[in-house]
Design an enzyme around this catalytic site. Sequence first.
Site, PDB file in Angstrom:
ATOM      1  N   CYS A 157      26.688  23.055  10.650  1.00 38.19           N
ATOM      2  CA  CYS A 157      26.442  23.903  12.017  1.00 38.19           C
ATOM      3  C   CYS A 157      26.113  23.205  13.281  1.00 38.19           C
ATOM      4  O   CYS A 157      26.147  23.709  14.265  1.00 38.19           O
ATOM      5  CB  CYS A 157      25.477  24.797  11.482  1.00 38.19           C
ATOM      6  N   ARG A 190      19.221  10.021  14.034  1.00 35.79           N
ATOM      7  CA  ARG A 190      20.230   9.684  13.200  1.00 35.79           C
ATOM      8  C   ARG A 190      19.959  10.346  11.791  1.00 35.79           C
ATOM      9  O   ARG A 190      20.235   9.603  10.740  1.00 35.79           O
ATOM     10  CB  ARG A 190      20.686   8.208  13.375  1.00 35.79           C
ATOM     11  N   SER A 191      19.733  11.427  11.651  1.00 40.60           N
ATOM     12  CA  SER A 191      19.484  12.125  10.402  1.00 40.60           C
ATOM     13  C   SER A 191      20.759  12.273   9.825  1.00 40.60           C
ATOM     14  O   SER A 191      21.742  12.555  10.501  1.00 40.60           O
ATOM     15  CB  SER A 191      18.523  13.364  10.494  1.00 40.60           C
ATOM     16  N   ASP A 215      18.097   5.648  16.569  1.00 40.91           N
ATOM     17  CA  ASP A 215      16.820   6.039  15.786  1.00 40.91           C
ATOM     18  C   ASP A 215      15.687   5.118  15.578  1.00 40.91           C
ATOM     19  O   ASP A 215      15.854   4.131  16.441  1.00 40.91           O
ATOM     20  CB  ASP A 215      17.150   6.383  14.154  1.00 40.91           C
ATOM     21  N   VAL A 216      14.497   5.488  15.001  1.00 39.19           N
ATOM     22  CA  VAL A 216      13.375   4.688  15.109  1.00 39.19           C
ATOM     23  C   VAL A 216      13.546   3.296  14.923  1.00 39.19           C
ATOM     24  O   VAL A 216      12.792   2.228  15.330  1.00 39.19           O
ATOM     25  CB  VAL A 216      11.902   4.923  14.187  1.00 39.19           C
TER      26      VAL A 216
HETATM   27  P1  NAD Z   1      14.670  14.075  10.658  1.00 38.99           P
HETATM   28  O1  NAD Z   1      13.162  14.000  10.417  1.00 38.99           O
HETATM   29  O2  NAD Z   1      15.328  13.922   9.240  1.00 38.99           O
HETATM   30  O3  NAD Z   1      15.160  12.951  11.714  1.00 38.99           O
HETATM   31  C1  NAD Z   1      14.713  12.702  12.816  1.00 38.99           C
HETATM   32  C2  NAD Z   1      15.281  11.458  13.347  1.00 38.99           C
HETATM   33  O4  NAD Z   1      14.846  11.100  14.753  1.00 38.99           O
HETATM   34  C3  NAD Z   1      15.443  10.057  12.503  1.00 38.99           C
HETATM   35  O5  NAD Z   1      16.905   9.648  12.717  1.00 38.99           O
HETATM   36  C4  NAD Z   1      14.417   9.290  13.249  1.00 38.99           C
HETATM   37  O6  NAD Z   1      14.530   7.711  13.305  1.00 38.99           O
HETATM   38  C5  NAD Z   1      14.691   9.575  14.740  1.00 38.99           C
HETATM   39  N1  NAD Z   1      13.501   9.306  15.633  1.00 38.99           N
HETATM   40  C6  NAD Z   1      12.034   9.962  15.367  1.00 38.99           C
HETATM   41  N2  NAD Z   1      11.310   9.385  16.428  1.00 38.99           N
HETATM   42  C7  NAD Z   1      11.988   8.690  17.026  1.00 38.99           C
HETATM   43  C8  NAD Z   1      11.717   7.899  18.358  1.00 38.99           C
HETATM   44  N3  NAD Z   1      10.579   7.881  18.897  1.00 38.99           N
HETATM   45  N4  NAD Z   1      12.912   7.275  19.113  1.00 38.99           N
HETATM   46  C9  NAD Z   1      14.202   7.401  18.390  1.00 38.99           C
HETATM   47  N5  NAD Z   1      14.423   8.150  17.150  1.00 38.99           N
HETATM   48  C10 NAD Z   1      13.369   8.774  16.855  1.00 38.99           C
HETATM   49  O7  NAD Z   1      14.676  15.386  11.419  1.00 38.99           O
HETATM   50  P2  NAD Z   1      15.886  16.412  11.434  1.00 38.99           P
HETATM   51  O8  NAD Z   1      16.314  17.281  10.153  1.00 38.99           O
HETATM   52  O9  NAD Z   1      17.243  15.710  12.053  1.00 38.99           O
HETATM   53  O10 NAD Z   1      15.480  17.142  12.519  1.00 38.99           O
HETATM   54  C11 NAD Z   1      15.165  17.005  13.897  1.00 38.99           C
HETATM   55  C12 NAD Z   1      14.828  18.057  14.698  1.00 38.99           C
HETATM   56  O11 NAD Z   1      16.015  18.896  14.891  1.00 38.99           O
HETATM   57  C13 NAD Z   1      13.623  18.991  14.216  1.00 38.99           C
HETATM   58  O12 NAD Z   1      12.848  19.191  15.224  1.00 38.99           O
HETATM   59  C14 NAD Z   1      14.472  20.012  13.678  1.00 38.99           C
HETATM   60  O13 NAD Z   1      13.757  21.227  13.692  1.00 38.99           O
HETATM   61  C15 NAD Z   1      15.612  20.183  14.486  1.00 38.99           C
HETATM   62  N6  NAD Z   1      16.824  20.728  13.905  1.00 38.99           N
HETATM   63  C16 NAD Z   1      17.409  21.711  14.541  1.00 38.99           C
HETATM   64  C17 NAD Z   1      18.494  22.203  14.433  1.00 38.99           C
HETATM   65  C18 NAD Z   1      19.116  23.225  15.201  1.00 38.99           C
HETATM   66  O14 NAD Z   1      20.011  24.266  15.105  1.00 38.99           O
HETATM   67  N7  NAD Z   1      18.676  23.406  16.516  1.00 38.99           N
HETATM   68  C19 NAD Z   1      18.940  22.149  13.403  1.00 38.99           C
HETATM   69  C20 NAD Z   1      18.547  21.327  12.290  1.00 38.99           C
HETATM   70  C21 NAD Z   1      17.358  20.552  12.768  1.00 38.99           C
END
Ligand code: NAD
Length: 315
Positions: free
Chosen positions: A149, A184-185, A207-208
């Site tokens: 999604c 890159r989750s 990603d980080v």
């Molecule tokens: P996650 O924690 O699994 O992944 C976070 C990613 O961001 C990782 O790849 C990490 O390495 C990277 N990251 C973190 N800090 C960083 C930095 N300073 N520089 C570069 N990369 C960095 O989180 P997720 O499940 O992917 O969710 C991320 C966000 O998206 C959350 O806020 C979540 O609520 C949101 N989300 C939104 C939707 C939507 O429909 N809008 C859906 C799913 C998730």
Amino acid sequence: SLKPGRTILSSTISKTYVEEIKNKVEALKGIRPDGPLLVGFLANDDPAAEMYANWTAKTCESMGFRYELRTVPEKDFLEEAIIEANRDDAVDGIMVYFPVFGNAQDQYLQQVVSREKDVEGLNHVYYQNMYHNVRYLDDKQQQKSILPCTPLAVVKILEYLKVYNNLLPEGNRLYGKKCVVVNRSEIVGRPLAALLANDGAIVYSVDVNNVQKFTRGEGLKFKKHHVEDLGAYSNELLQQCSADADVIITGVPSETYRFPTEFIKEGAVCINFSSSKNFDDEVKTKASLYVPSTGKVTISMLLRNMLRLIDNRQK
Ligand code: NAD
């Protein structure tokens, strides 16, 4: 003010799907007189998940679906609850609010949801099809594969913003575009980078730890994207990749993170899917189009996926 660009809200973009979705629900009245049923499982006490559940419920009801939130206070009973919903013919779609256990058990639970009811598109078969740029489930190409999604929502936003060029053949509509994806989750960032690259873009996935480049190669010679490591994360590398990026997409789950405005190319398209704000307000002085959040479009995609699942089941 003298802002050169525009801010576009996800609520505006999601409206373009209302008609299509409502018409399909109407057409299903024969088999689902009260509307298709989506069941959401909540087994954590994350306020963000609850808010998302409330939104989903509202959107569902406004478009003729039924939504049922099933809270499972005891995490260990969640698997059984999902299996029961898998078996129940009255249930058309299932979604689970993650994290539940916050470890690999969540990935297991995700796969317990039956493929036929997986509205979020998280089943392994759907993921593998997406990564391999396979668009159908069957050889006759009658059943479309489901896309996760949130990555799909970002694709649809890029279509709305006309970053996808529909003069190009389908499947190549991002040819010539450079995109940066900061996240890159497995749920969003990596599938999103793959989808954009499969559609012809050059994607810098950040990603980080490091930065990777996803592309279909010179002249889009490959059928699906390939991945290349560009090196460890550094601000310099991020700046380099962003310098000529047409699109910057952020998804950093942190209240304090901000994508450096000075890295953004003048006139770039900026999209944030994190529930935290990832761009400073100054982004508006640089971006041609700025989309501050994507949640509303994600819900539309969820409902669209559900209709596609029903369609696939009927076939
Ligand atoms: P996650 O924690 O699994 O992944 C976070 C990613 O961001 C990782 O790849 C990490 O390495 C990277 N990251 C973190 N800090 C960083 C930095 N300073 N520089 C570069 N990369 C960095 O989180 P997720 O499940 O992917 O969710 C991320 C966000 O998206 C959350 O806020 C979540 O609520 C949101 N989300 C939104 C939707 C939507 O429909 N809008 C859906 C799913 C998730």
